[in-house]
Design a protein around this motif. Structure first.
Motif, PDB file in Angstrom:
ATOM      1  N   UNK A   1       0.781  -1.150   0.083  1.00 26.65           N
ATOM      2  CA  UNK A   1      -0.037   0.063   0.061  1.00 26.65           C
ATOM      3  C   UNK A   1       0.938   1.218   0.059  1.00 26.65           C
ATOM      4  N   UNK A   2       0.268   2.379  -0.453  1.00 31.35           N
ATOM      5  CA  UNK A   2       1.353   3.588  -0.361  1.00 31.35           C
ATOM      6  C   UNK A   2       1.630   3.973   0.981  1.00 31.35           C
ATOM      7  N   UNK A   3       2.804   4.597   1.045  1.00 34.05           N
ATOM      8  CA  UNK A   3       3.192   4.780   2.426  1.00 34.05           C
ATOM      9  C   UNK A   3       3.142   6.277   2.883  1.00 34.05           C
ATOM     10  N   UNK A   4       3.342   6.950   3.751  1.00 31.76           N
ATOM     11  CA  UNK A   4       3.473   8.340   4.286  1.00 31.76           C
ATOM     12  C   UNK A   4       4.230   8.055   5.681  1.00 31.76           C
ATOM     13  N   UNK A   5       5.306   9.446   5.654  1.00 29.68           N
ATOM     14  CA  UNK A   5       6.122   9.510   6.705  1.00 29.68           C
ATOM     15  C   UNK A   5       5.372  10.550   7.968  1.00 29.68           C
ATOM     16  N   UNK A   6       5.565  10.189   9.065  1.00 31.52           N
ATOM     17  CA  UNK A   6       5.257  11.041  10.036  1.00 31.52           C
ATOM     18  C   UNK A   6       6.399  11.571  10.777  1.00 31.52           C
ATOM     19  N   UNK A   7       7.056  12.571  10.728  1.00 32.69           N
ATOM     20  CA  UNK A   7       8.166  12.998  11.518  1.00 32.69           C
ATOM     21  C   UNK A   7       7.581  13.648  12.748  1.00 32.69           C
ATOM     22  N   UNK A   8       8.200  13.368  13.987  1.00 35.27           N
ATOM     23  CA  UNK A   8       7.712  13.913  15.029  1.00 35.27           C
ATOM     24  C   UNK A   8       8.920  14.270  15.951  1.00 35.27           C
ATOM     25  N   UNK A   9       8.883  15.763  16.397  1.00 39.97           N
ATOM     26  CA  UNK A   9       9.908  16.139  17.118  1.00 39.97           C
ATOM     27  C   UNK A   9       9.359  16.095  18.544  1.00 39.97           C
ATOM     28  N   UNK A  10       9.710  15.400  19.277  1.00 38.47           N
ATOM     29  CA  UNK A  10       9.477  14.790  20.638  1.00 38.47           C
ATOM     30  C   UNK A  10       9.648  16.142  21.656  1.00 38.47           C
ATOM     31  N   UNK A  11      10.595  17.185  21.344  1.00 37.34           N
ATOM     32  CA  UNK A  11      11.130  18.217  22.165  1.00 37.34           C
ATOM     33  C   UNK A  11      10.078  19.274  22.067  1.00 37.34           C
ATOM     34  N   UNK A  12       9.484  19.476  20.873  1.00 37.58           N
ATOM     35  CA  UNK A  12       8.472  20.460  20.594  1.00 37.58           C
ATOM     36  C   UNK A  12       7.029  20.106  20.279  1.00 37.58           C
ATOM     37  N   UNK A  13       6.871  18.819  19.904  1.00 40.22           N
ATOM     38  CA  UNK A  13       5.664  17.900  19.691  1.00 40.22           C
ATOM     39  C   UNK A  13       5.133  18.477  18.324  1.00 40.22           C
ATOM     40  N   UNK A  14       6.283  19.019  17.427  1.00 42.97           N
ATOM     41  CA  UNK A  14       5.975  19.395  16.171  1.00 42.97           C
ATOM     42  C   UNK A  14       6.025  18.072  15.197  1.00 42.97           C
ATOM     43  N   UNK A  15       5.002  18.062  14.318  1.00 47.77           N
ATOM     44  CA  UNK A  15       4.735  16.912  13.197  1.00 47.77           C
ATOM     45  C   UNK A  15       4.773  17.184  11.901  1.00 47.77           C
ATOM     46  N   UNK A  16       5.432  16.408  11.098  1.00 45.05           N
ATOM     47  CA  UNK A  16       5.430  16.861   9.638  1.00 45.05           C
ATOM     48  C   UNK A  16       5.116  15.655   8.918  1.00 45.05           C
ATOM     49  N   UNK A  17       4.169  15.668   7.797  1.00 47.93           N
ATOM     50  CA  UNK A  17       3.759  14.480   7.051  1.00 47.93           C
ATOM     51  C   UNK A  17       4.111  14.676   5.684  1.00 47.93           C
ATOM     52  N   UNK A  18       4.453  13.575   5.226  1.00 51.05           N
ATOM     53  CA  UNK A  18       4.724  13.563   3.586  1.00 51.05           C
ATOM     54  C   UNK A  18       4.613  12.203   3.144  1.00 51.05           C
ATOM     55  N   UNK A  19       4.271  12.023   1.674  1.00 52.83           N
ATOM     56  CA  UNK A  19       4.132  10.842   0.960  1.00 52.83           C
ATOM     57  C   UNK A  19       5.383  10.272   0.640  1.00 52.83           C
ATOM     58  N   UNK A  20       5.756   8.836   0.876  1.00 59.19           N
ATOM     59  CA  UNK A  20       7.086   8.341   0.382  1.00 59.19           C
ATOM     60  C   UNK A  20       6.963   8.081  -0.958  1.00 59.19           C
ATOM     61  N   UNK A  21       7.822   8.738  -1.950  1.00 58.68           N
ATOM     62  CA  UNK A  21       7.676   8.420  -3.346  1.00 58.68           C
ATOM     63  C   UNK A  21       7.970   6.963  -3.779  1.00 58.68           C
ATOM     64  N   UNK A  22       7.177   6.432  -4.504  1.00 55.08           N
ATOM     65  CA  UNK A  22       6.980   5.061  -4.954  1.00 55.08           C
ATOM     66  C   UNK A  22       6.504   4.993  -6.437  1.00 55.08           C
ATOM     67  N   UNK A  23       7.427   4.518  -7.293  1.00 53.62           N
ATOM     68  CA  UNK A  23       7.136   4.325  -8.620  1.00 53.62           C
ATOM     69  C   UNK A  23       5.850   3.551  -8.872  1.00 53.62           C
TER      70      UNK A  23
END
Length: 203
Positions: free
Chosen positions: A137-159
């Motif tokens: 299935x398509x995959x997304x990345x969620x990056x989480x900063x544990x110090x600030x609780x900031x989160x960033x979301x992005x799709x993982x490129x896949x052909x």
């Protein structure tokens, strides 16, 4: 609720201020009123990363379930994914669902992983792509900063998966700040790309 669903205690339906309040009260009961990231950092220095993993997971659940109707379940460990996200599309009347995998990457300093332009740095992007390339299935990345609780979301490129024009035209792992609005926008664009792709293959 099945055995691999997200535990009810995490209250994955909690949204916005209510969800944040529930999360904060539970953590404070467990850890006291010290900043979470200081406690987590001390544990990591002692070689204990379990707390960091659990904190990142709980924050990920809070962030993702701000999207109405999105449900999370735990996949088989062999997939390398942290969650499977399912979002039903009741508007078209046929019960179709959007399904994608989620990979969580936690850090104490998000700037070491994500540049000012929102692009994930090379080594991290490469390791994420390795896991995603084996996903059905398509995959997304969620990056989480544990110090600030900031989160960033992005799709993982896949052909094999079409994410439309949501930051993947260069093959870079592009992220956006994971607000409710940005998450809904990213998923909507992905759904549209899937619909167009499906229509073109049936012609």
């Amino acid at each position: 609720m099945t055995s691999n669903s997200v535990p009810a205690a995490l209250d994955s339906n909690a949204l916005g201020t209510r969800g944040e309040s529930i999360f904060e009260s539970r953590i404070l009961r467990f850890h006291g009123n010290k900043p979470l990231y200081l406690y987590q950092e001390k544990q990591m220095k002692n070689g204990e990363s379990i707390l960091a993993d659990r904190l990142a997971e709980n924050l990920a659940i809070m962030v993702l379930t701000r999207v109405p109707g999105l449900q999370l379940s735990r996949p088989d460990r062999s997939t390398g994914l942290d969650f499977i996200a399912t979002l039903s599309n009741h508007s078209n009347g046929n019960g179709d669902s959007t399904v994608f995998g989620v990979l969580i990457k936690s850090t104490m300093n998000i700037e070491k992983i994500v540049g000012p332009d929102g692009v994930v740095e090379g080594n991290t992007a490469a390791s994420i792509a390795k896991v995603a390339q084996n996903s059905t299935v398509p995959a997304a990345l969620l990056v989480i900063d544990l110090a600030t609780e900031e989160a960033r979301f992005g799709w993982v490129p896949h052909p094999a998966h079409d994410f439309g024009k949501h930051g993947t035209s260069t093959g870079q792992l592009q992220t956006v700040i994971a607000t409710k609005m940005e998450l809904e926008s990213a998923i909507t664009k992905f759904r549209l790309a899937q619909k167009i792709g499906s229509a073109s293959t049936t012609k």
